[in-house]
Scaffold this motif. Structure first.
Motif, PDB file in Angstrom:
ATOM      1  N   TYR A   1     -45.215 -37.643 -32.160  1.00  0.00           N
ATOM      2  CA  TYR A   1     -45.972 -39.081 -31.869  1.00  0.00           C
ATOM      3  C   TYR A   1     -45.643 -39.764 -32.779  1.00  0.00           C
ATOM      4  N   ARG A   2     -46.729 -39.074 -33.676  1.00  0.00           N
ATOM      5  CA  ARG A   2     -46.330 -40.609 -35.572  1.00  0.00           C
ATOM      6  C   ARG A   2     -44.541 -40.369 -35.757  1.00  0.00           C
TER       7      ARG A   2
ATOM      8  N   TYR B   1     -52.191 -42.994 -43.264  1.00  0.00           N
ATOM      9  CA  TYR B   1     -52.328 -43.504 -42.351  1.00  0.00           C
ATOM     10  C   TYR B   1     -51.617 -43.611 -40.954  1.00  0.00           C
ATOM     11  N   VAL B   2     -50.396 -42.804 -40.972  1.00  0.00           N
ATOM     12  CA  VAL B   2     -49.406 -42.304 -39.918  1.00  0.00           C
ATOM     13  C   VAL B   2     -50.189 -41.474 -39.256  1.00  0.00           C
ATOM     14  N   GLU B   3     -51.109 -40.808 -40.380  1.00  0.00           N
ATOM     15  CA  GLU B   3     -51.279 -39.066 -39.772  1.00  0.00           C
ATOM     16  C   GLU B   3     -53.273 -39.726 -39.124  1.00  0.00           C
TER      17      GLU B   3
ATOM     18  N   ALA C   1     -43.056 -39.124 -46.966  1.00  0.00           N
ATOM     19  CA  ALA C   1     -44.517 -39.009 -47.210  1.00  0.00           C
ATOM     20  C   ALA C   1     -45.426 -37.939 -45.891  1.00  0.00           C
ATOM     21  N   VAL C   2     -44.718 -38.002 -45.069  1.00  0.00           N
ATOM     22  CA  VAL C   2     -45.824 -37.019 -44.167  1.00  0.00           C
ATOM     23  C   VAL C   2     -44.951 -35.816 -43.884  1.00  0.00           C
TER      24      VAL C   2
ATOM     25  N   GLN D   1     -55.003 -48.785 -48.796  1.00  0.00           N
ATOM     26  CA  GLN D   1     -54.083 -48.612 -47.150  1.00  0.00           C
ATOM     27  C   GLN D   1     -55.065 -49.490 -46.372  1.00  0.00           C
TER      28      GLN D   1
ATOM     29  N   VAL E   1     -51.114 -42.952 -49.078  1.00  0.00           N
ATOM     30  CA  VAL E   1     -51.386 -43.415 -48.347  1.00  0.00           C
ATOM     31  C   VAL E   1     -51.123 -44.135 -47.054  1.00  0.00           C
ATOM     32  N   VAL E   2     -50.105 -44.054 -46.767  1.00  0.00           N
ATOM     33  CA  VAL E   2     -48.581 -43.405 -46.252  1.00  0.00           C
ATOM     34  C   VAL E   2     -48.956 -42.542 -44.938  1.00  0.00           C
ATOM     35  N   LYS E   3     -49.110 -41.548 -45.702  1.00  0.00           N
ATOM     36  CA  LYS E   3     -49.748 -40.213 -45.247  1.00  0.00           C
ATOM     37  C   LYS E   3     -50.753 -40.673 -44.060  1.00  0.00           C
TER      38      LYS E   3
ATOM     39  N   ASN F   1     -48.881 -34.368 -31.187  1.00  0.00           N
ATOM     40  CA  ASN F   1     -49.551 -35.577 -32.193  1.00  0.00           C
ATOM     41  C   ASN F   1     -48.538 -35.525 -33.140  1.00  0.00           C
TER      42      ASN F   1
ATOM     43  N   GLN G   1     -52.685 -41.579 -36.921  1.00  0.00           N
ATOM     44  CA  GLN G   1     -52.374 -42.547 -35.593  1.00  0.00           C
ATOM     45  C   GLN G   1     -52.366 -40.675 -34.486  1.00  0.00           C
ATOM     46  N   GLU G   2     -52.829 -41.354 -33.424  1.00  0.00           N
ATOM     47  CA  GLU G   2     -53.070 -39.873 -32.662  1.00  0.00           C
ATOM     48  C   GLU G   2     -52.940 -40.232 -31.092  1.00  0.00           C
ATOM     49  N   LEU G   3     -53.142 -39.277 -30.161  1.00  0.00           N
ATOM     50  CA  LEU G   3     -52.788 -39.568 -28.653  1.00  0.00           C
ATOM     51  C   LEU G   3     -54.117 -39.589 -27.965  1.00  0.00           C
TER      52      LEU G   3
ATOM     53  N   VAL H   1     -50.379 -50.804 -47.157  1.00  0.00           N
ATOM     54  CA  VAL H   1     -50.184 -50.488 -46.174  1.00  0.00           C
ATOM     55  C   VAL H   1     -49.563 -51.066 -44.514  1.00  0.00           C
TER      56      VAL H   1
ATOM     57  N   ALA I   1     -50.669 -48.808 -53.652  1.00  0.00           N
ATOM     58  CA  ALA I   1     -51.016 -49.019 -52.410  1.00  0.00           C
ATOM     59  C   ALA I   1     -52.033 -48.738 -51.887  1.00  0.00           C
TER      60      ALA I   1
ATOM     61  N   PHE J   1     -44.308 -43.600 -33.807  1.00  0.00           N
ATOM     62  CA  PHE J   1     -44.838 -44.614 -34.518  1.00  0.00           C
ATOM     63  C   PHE J   1     -44.166 -45.446 -35.672  1.00  0.00           C
TER      64      PHE J   1
END
Lengths: 160, 200
Positions: A11-12, B12-14, A116-117, A94, B8-10, A8, B16-18, A97, A92, A15
């Motif tokens: 995958y991110r 949103y991205v997290e 961010a991640v 949701q 917010v970005v974190k 996952n 997303q999942e298979l 974004v 911002a 993405f």
């Protein structure tokens, strides 16, 4: 080799490059096949190695489709003194974004993802992207400017 | 509601999942490769093991062959040098090869003249029976007219199993020379006969 959480996570990253769910899966699957063919059991950090494969594969695929600007992943010489933490000051919603995500370039989404991640610093990100710190700061500067503009404009629209 | 962009970005991205089908498909892809890889490893291991075993076998065989060949040649030289030093009395004395041939009527082969010593100034003076590695052989005594020194030519039927590979004049090879207790010994094969020559 890779558990569900790792898959996952990869995958991110896909993405963040593609901005599209279906294409992300295709890129991930092809990259795993490349990884398996490479038979690289001795690699210590398989996750980082996979990210490198994903990135190179995405660039190859995109160039074949002429989807990305050739300069997007290439180094430029412009230098602007803009730290990645300058993005911290932006706020911002949701909705904003999600709306801006598709409009950003692959390169810009990738920067956002690692910042961010993954929590990369400017130096770590420049090393991974294999570009100079100056080039990365320049990209961040453009990204910040664009985000500010987008969010301010959308804010105005929402007010209106 | 607006928040820090990073959060917010974190988020949103997290998000997303298979899906489960995609996860299943990728896991299957990885596991299938793992099984194939293990099979390939097993095949590779077997091939490597086979190569090692064959290499060792060939090495031993080749090494044994070389070693045995050298040992046989050396053994012949030692026996010949021993005979040369003992210099037992001749059983037949004659300068005629025909006469000497008639004496050696118990041999299973016909005495022959070697090209290797044909152009030397050797003069036949007689001979006696002897053996080389248990094979009945003729010992022909010669004197070198140029120096007066004694040379002995030995001839025995060439048994390849017994004598192994020895230099063959017919194949353009030169005799192998050994030095034993001050005696020089040449060994070679010619016309199906094992020849040896000893001299000081």
């Amino acid at each position: 080799m890779f558990d569900n959480d790792q898959l996952n996570s990869l995958y991110r990253y896909c993405f963040s490059l593609t901005g599209d769910e279906s294409e992300s899966y295709d890129i991930l699957q092809s990259s795993i096949e490349k990884f398996l063919k490479a038979n690289v059991e001795s690699v210590e950090n398989k996750n980082a190695y996979m990210k490198r494969i994903i990135r190179n594969h995405y660039i190859d695929v995109s160039r074949k489709r002429s989807k990305i600007d050739e300069e997007e992943f290439d180094e430029t010489v412009t230098y602007v003194d803009m730290h990645i933490n300058s993005l911290e000051k932006i706020v911002a919603s949701q909705y904003q974004v999600e709306a801006v995500w598709q409009e950003l370039s692959s390169s810009e989404r990738e920067i956002m993802y690692f910042w961010a991640v993954e929590g990369y610093t400017t130096s770590e990100l420049a090393e991974f992207l294999d570009i100079s710190r100056g080039t990365l700061l320049s990209k961040i500067h453009r990204l910040r400017k664009r985000l500010k503009q987008q969010f301010d404009d959308s804010g105005k629209e929402s007010v209106l | 509601m607006k928040q820090e962009l990073r959060k917010v970005v974190k988020g949103y991205v997290e998000s997303q999942e298979l899906n489960s089908d995609q996860l299943h498909s990728l896991t299957k892809l990885i596991n299938t490769h793992g099984e194939k890889n293990n099979q390939n490893k097993l095949v590779k291991f077997r091939v490597i093991a086979a190569v090692i075993v064959v290499s060792i076998a060939l090495g031993l065989f080749w090494g044994y062959g070389i070693n045995t060949q050298a040992n046989v040649s050396q053994s012949i030289a030692e026996e010949v040098a021993h005979n040369h030093l003992k210099m037992k009395p001749m059983e037949v004395s004659s300068t005629s090869l025909s006469d000497v041939r008639r004496y050696f009527n118990k041999l299973d082969f016909s005495l022959s003249q070697s090209k290797f010593v044909a152009n030397t100034s050797l003069q036949l003076i007689g001979g006696r029976y002897c053996s080389i590695l248990g094979e009945t052989a003729a010992q022909l005594r010669m004197t070198d007219e140029a120096t007066g020194n004694m040379q002995i030519i030995y001839q025995a039927p060439y048994d390849q199993e017994l004598f192994r590979e020895l230099p063959s004049l017919e194949k353009g090879q030169d005799p192998v020379r050994h030095y034993v207790n001050g005696i020089s010994v040449d060994v070679w094969v010619e016309k199906g006969i094992l020849f040896a020559r000893s001299f000081n």
